[in-house]
Each structure stands twice: as C-alpha cells, then as structure tokens.
Design a protein around this motif. Structure first.
Motif, short mmCIF file in Angstrom:
data_model
loop_
_atom_site.label_atom_id
_atom_site.label_comp_id
_atom_site.label_asym_id
_atom_site.label_seq_id
_atom_site.Cartn_x
_atom_site.Cartn_y
_atom_site.Cartn_z
N ASP A 128 15.24 10.44 55.55
CA ASP A 128 15.82 11.16 56.68
C ASP A 128 14.87 12.16 57.31
OD1 ASP A 128 18.11 9.74 56.24
OD2 ASP A 128 19.17 11.36 55.17
N ASN A 129 13.91 12.68 56.54
CA ASN A 129 13.04 13.71 57.07
C ASN A 129 11.64 13.23 57.43
OD1 ASN A 129 14.49 16.55 56.71
ND2 ASN A 129 15.00 15.32 54.91
N VAL A 130 11.21 12.09 56.85
CA VAL A 130 9.84 11.63 57.09
C VAL A 130 9.78 10.16 57.48
CG1 VAL A 130 7.54 11.35 56.10
CG2 VAL A 130 8.95 13.31 55.42
N LEU A 131 10.31 9.30 56.62
CA LEU A 131 10.08 7.86 56.78
C LEU A 131 10.84 7.24 57.94
CD1 LEU A 131 10.03 6.73 53.04
CD2 LEU A 131 8.11 7.23 54.55
N ASN B 219 14.70 5.79 47.81
CA ASN B 219 13.86 6.73 48.56
C ASN B 219 13.48 6.19 49.92
OD1 ASN B 219 13.81 8.69 46.56
ND2 ASN B 219 11.97 7.88 45.59
N PHE B 220 13.57 4.86 50.09
CA PHE B 220 13.16 4.22 51.34
C PHE B 220 14.34 3.75 52.18
CE2 PHE B 220 9.91 3.48 48.07
CZ PHE B 220 8.87 4.19 48.63
N ARG B 221 15.52 4.33 51.94
CA ARG B 221 16.72 3.97 52.66
C ARG B 221 17.43 5.21 53.20
NH1 ARG B 221 14.97 0.08 53.99
NH2 ARG B 221 15.54 -2.08 53.51
N PRO B 222 18.18 5.05 54.30
CA PRO B 222 18.89 6.19 54.89
C PRO B 222 19.75 6.91 53.85
CG PRO B 222 19.03 4.28 56.34
CD PRO B 222 18.41 3.80 55.06
N GLN C 223 8.34 0.32 60.01
CA GLN C 223 7.62 -0.82 59.44
C GLN C 223 7.01 -0.47 58.06
OE1 GLN C 223 4.81 -2.00 62.51
NE2 GLN C 223 6.25 -3.50 63.34
N PHE C 224 6.40 0.69 57.97
CA PHE C 224 5.83 1.15 56.71
C PHE C 224 6.92 1.32 55.66
CE2 PHE C 224 4.71 4.78 53.94
CZ PHE C 224 3.63 4.21 53.28
N THR C 225 8.07 1.87 56.08
CA THR C 225 9.18 2.09 55.15
C THR C 225 9.72 0.77 54.61
OG1 THR C 225 9.78 4.11 56.33
CG2 THR C 225 11.45 3.14 54.89
N ASN C 226 9.87 -0.22 55.48
CA ASN C 226 10.35 -1.53 55.03
C ASN C 226 9.36 -2.19 54.06
OD1 ASN C 226 12.74 -1.41 56.48
ND2 ASN C 226 11.83 -2.35 58.32
N PHE C 227 8.07 -1.99 54.32
CA PHE C 227 7.05 -2.55 53.43
C PHE C 227 7.15 -1.90 52.05
CE2 PHE C 227 2.77 -1.95 51.60
CZ PHE C 227 2.47 -3.28 51.33
N CYS C 228 7.28 -0.58 52.03
CA CYS C 228 7.39 0.14 50.75
C CYS C 228 8.65 -0.31 50.00
CB CYS C 228 7.44 1.64 51.00
SG CYS C 228 5.86 2.34 51.57
#
Length: 225
Positions: A140-143, A131-134, A148-153
């Motif tokens: 693709d629509n939000v993160l 969910n946290f990767r391309p 930075q937040f996406t990598n943390f998650c």
C-alpha cells in the motif's frame, strides 16, 4: 633443597598462570582428547596443578589427571611437553593450530555490509507472499506504484525464499564446522555471531573469517622467526 623447592613452586605457578590466561583453548583440548570430554564439559577447564609426572585440570565439576610419559626431568621441559600434547590433541580432534576468539562484523567491509543488507531485506520482503498484495504495509505504501515488479516478486516468492533458506542453512552449517575446527564452540559468543551472520549473508562471512585466519597465521609465523 629449600631453594630448589622454591624454584619449582615458582615455575609451577608461572606455568599455571600462563596456560590459564593465554592458552585456555589448549587446556580445554587436553581434557576433550585425554578424557573424551564434550565441549560443554570442557568449557570451564582450568589447569590447577603441574608436576614432573602429571598435570591436573578441573572441568565440569571433575578433575582430570593427565600423566607425562615419560616424566619430565625438570620444569624447563614443560613448554615443549605441553605444546606436543596440544599438537596430539588437535590432530586427534581435527582442530587447527589457529584459534578464533574474535568476530569481524560485516561493517568492516563496505561490500560485505551491502551484501548483508541486501540479504536481510530479501528475507524480510520474501518471507510471505502477502507482502506483495493489497493490504500489506509494503504494497500500500511502496509497491502499488510498481505493478509489474510487484507481480514478478509475487510469482517468485514461493521459490526464492525456501531456496535462500536452504542455501544459507547449508552455509551456516559449514561455518559451524569451521568454528569447531578453530576451537570455537556454541558456548562462546563469537560462535553465534559468525554462524548467525553467515545465515544472513552467506559467502562474505567466509571471506572475513579467511582473512582473520590468514592474519593470525602470519602473526604466529612472525613470532617463530
């Protein structure tokens, strides 16, 4: 003589109607305790007869005969005897004198609803690292806008999700135990609602249940006084 028999029959019918309509949990406990029946066997228990010497209960295709020792002298003793038998059954089974028959949803409390929603979203987002990767709809629509937040998650997902599952599984088990204590079984809808929502939201479900138990206890004490 005929008048006495008519009074006896009328009292018998009143007791049967009252017990089956208003004290079904007690009837189930009688056979769970007295006949070592499981909650599945006792789920359809109904009192079918009562006399000065015994009561009869149909459950799971069987009939239980539970004697009154010593026999009653009149039907006026029935209430006291039935209450005492239920008390003995509750103590032996480890049940509370407060039975739960309803469910209080998280929407009844704003804070509980917010906690439920947050937990549910966390389950949905962190159930898979993808969910946290391309390529994922979420990325693709939000993160993609919050790298930075996406990598943390992404970094905490392998730990957060299983820990959350473990903690909430324990809480759901604890809720199931409380359901058992308050005479709610898996064959009843409230059991699934309480245990299911507890698995999602955790502690706030216990707060609602505690409030419901306190309310019922106060109502019971008010009737006594």
């Amino acid at each position: 003589m005929a008048n006495l028999e008519a009074q006896h029959a009328a009292a018998r019918d009143r007791i049967l109607k009252h017990m089956n309509a208003d004290h079904g949990d007690s009837v189930k406990r009688y056979v769970e305790h007295g006949k070592d029946a499981s909650f599945l066997q006792a789920r359809d228990a109904r009192m079918t007869d009562i006399s000065l010497t015994e009561m009869r209960i149909r459950y799971g295709g069987k009939e239980a005969v539970i004697p009154f020792e010593p026999p009653m002298k009149s039907m006026r003793e029935a209430r006291e005897r039935l209450v005492q038998l239920d008390k003995e059954a509750r103590e032996a089974l480890g049940r509370s004198d407060i039975s739960i028959t309803e469910f209080i949803p998280c929407t009844a409390h704003l804070g509980h609803f917010m906690n439920f929603t947050t937990c549910l979203i966390t389950y949905a987002l962190f159930c898979r690292s993808g969910n946290f990767r391309p390529g994922s709809v979420l990325f693709d629509n939000v993160l993609v806008r919050f790298p930075q937040f996406t990598n943390f998650c992404f970094s905490i997902q392998p730990y957060l999700f299983p820990i959350m599952i473990a903690i909430h599984s324990v809480e759901a088990y604890m809720m199931a135990q409380k359901m058992k204590r308050h005479s709610v079984t898996p064959v009843q809808r409230p059991w699934w609602l309480w245990v299911g929502t507890c698995f999602v939201e955790g502690v706030t479900s216990f707060w609602r249940l505690g409030g419901l138990i306190d309310k019922k206890r106060k109502q019971k004490e008010a009737k006594v006084h």
